[in-house]
Design a protein around this motif. Structure first.
Motif, mmCIF file in Angstrom:
data_model
loop_
_atom_site.group_PDB
_atom_site.id
_atom_site.type_symbol
_atom_site.label_atom_id
_atom_site.label_comp_id
_atom_site.label_asym_id
_atom_site.label_seq_id
_atom_site.Cartn_x
_atom_site.Cartn_y
_atom_site.Cartn_z
ATOM 1 N N CYS A 1 -1.777 5.874 1.877
ATOM 2 C CA CYS A 1 -1.952 5.450 0.403
ATOM 3 C C CYS A 1 -0.680 4.944 0.058
ATOM 4 O O CYS A 1 0.531 5.108 0.272
ATOM 5 N N LEU A 2 -0.640 3.890 -0.802
ATOM 6 C CA LEU A 2 0.447 2.868 -1.373
ATOM 7 C C LEU A 2 1.124 3.691 -2.368
ATOM 8 O O LEU A 2 2.402 3.502 -2.544
ATOM 9 N N SER A 3 0.609 4.971 -2.778
ATOM 10 C CA SER A 3 1.010 5.837 -3.803
ATOM 11 C C SER A 3 1.808 6.922 -2.870
ATOM 12 O O SER A 3 2.683 7.735 -3.650
ATOM 13 N N ILE A 4 1.838 6.800 -1.787
ATOM 14 C CA ILE A 4 2.667 8.049 -0.838
ATOM 15 C C ILE A 4 3.203 7.508 0.157
ATOM 16 O O ILE A 4 2.494 7.423 1.434
ATOM 17 N N GLN A 5 4.345 7.010 0.054
ATOM 18 C CA GLN A 5 4.968 5.961 0.884
ATOM 19 C C GLN A 5 5.807 7.002 1.958
ATOM 20 O O GLN A 5 5.963 8.054 1.900
ATOM 21 N N GLN B 1 -3.472 3.879 -9.898
ATOM 22 C CA GLN B 1 -1.974 3.356 -9.086
ATOM 23 C C GLN B 1 -1.120 2.512 -9.892
ATOM 24 O O GLN B 1 -0.002 2.452 -9.496
ATOM 25 N N THR C 1 3.363 -2.575 -11.041
ATOM 26 C CA THR C 1 4.187 -1.362 -10.335
ATOM 27 C C THR C 1 3.495 -0.196 -9.978
ATOM 28 O O THR C 1 2.437 0.121 -10.575
ATOM 29 N N ILE C 2 3.315 -0.339 -8.354
ATOM 30 C CA ILE C 2 2.579 1.096 -7.998
ATOM 31 C C ILE C 2 3.380 2.328 -8.116
ATOM 32 O O ILE C 2 4.262 2.779 -7.670
ATOM 33 N N VAL C 3 2.552 3.243 -9.046
ATOM 34 C CA VAL C 3 3.039 4.702 -9.102
ATOM 35 C C VAL C 3 2.881 5.287 -7.894
ATOM 36 O O VAL C 3 2.174 5.247 -7.082
ATOM 37 N N GLN C 4 3.973 6.239 -7.924
ATOM 38 C CA GLN C 4 4.111 7.199 -6.712
ATOM 39 C C GLN C 4 3.579 8.460 -7.205
ATOM 40 O O GLN C 4 3.660 9.082 -8.201
ATOM 41 N N GLU C 5 3.365 9.268 -6.023
ATOM 42 C CA GLU C 5 2.869 10.833 -6.114
ATOM 43 C C GLU C 5 3.868 11.206 -6.809
ATOM 44 O O GLU C 5 5.063 11.221 -6.611
ATOM 45 N N ASP D 1 3.711 11.408 -10.175
ATOM 46 C CA ASP D 1 3.443 10.606 -11.324
ATOM 47 C C ASP D 1 2.061 11.279 -11.844
ATOM 48 O O ASP D 1 0.919 11.073 -11.108
#
Ligand code: CO
Length: 153
Positions: A88-92, A51, A5-9, A11
């Motif tokens: 960024c994959l953590s900032i969709q 991430q 799981t990719i965590v998001q901004e 976190d």
């Protein structure tokens, strides 16, 4: 192999200090394989261990030049400047305009602990800088001069 799981901004793990990898064992190889799968599944150009909630100095990068695994990476030389879009994959759903070096030389270890160097230019250099920032708890939005909403494709 498994998708993580990719965590998001937002976190807190994305803002924490990371630690050097000291053990280069089967568990590390499994983690690297999972990171590669997770990055490719998300169609990203790179993924850093924080991430997926792991505070180790590990990044994977997938660019035109190939697939790279950088463990305990350090930028040892950087030249020039490029200004361009970055996500960024953590900032969709967003991207920003960020200044990065045109070229960077990186020293790192591969999955077998061997010390290696590479020189990255253009988008590859941007990806290296972006991913290495994650290892210091830095996100591109900290550096972006403009932040934009990504249009749905
Ligand atoms: Co990122």
């Amino acid at each position: 192999m498994a998708l993580r799981t990719i965590v998001q901004e937002g976190d807190a793990v994305l803002r924490k200090k990371t630690f050097a990898v000291e053990v280069f064992d089967a568990k590390l190889h499994e983690l690297l394989d999972d990171m590669k799968d997770t990055m490719q599944h998300a169609e990203g150009a790179g993924l850093a261990a924080p991430q997926i909630g792991i505070l180790r100095k590990i990044v994977v990068i997938q660019v035109e030049e190939g697939y790279f695994e950088l463990i305990n990476p350090k930028i040892i030389e950087s030249t020039g400047e490029q200004v361009g879009p970055e996500g960024c994959l953590s900032i969709q759903g967003k991207y920003g305009i960020v200044a990065r070096p045109q070229s960077v030389k990186v020293e790192y270890q591969d999955r077998y602990a061997k010390v290696q160097q590479l020189t990255a230019v253009d988008f590859f250099a941007r990806a290296v800088c972006h991913e290495l920032d994650h290892l210091d708890g830095i996100l591109y939005i900290d550096k972006a001069t403009e932040l934009r909403i990504e249009r749905k494709r």
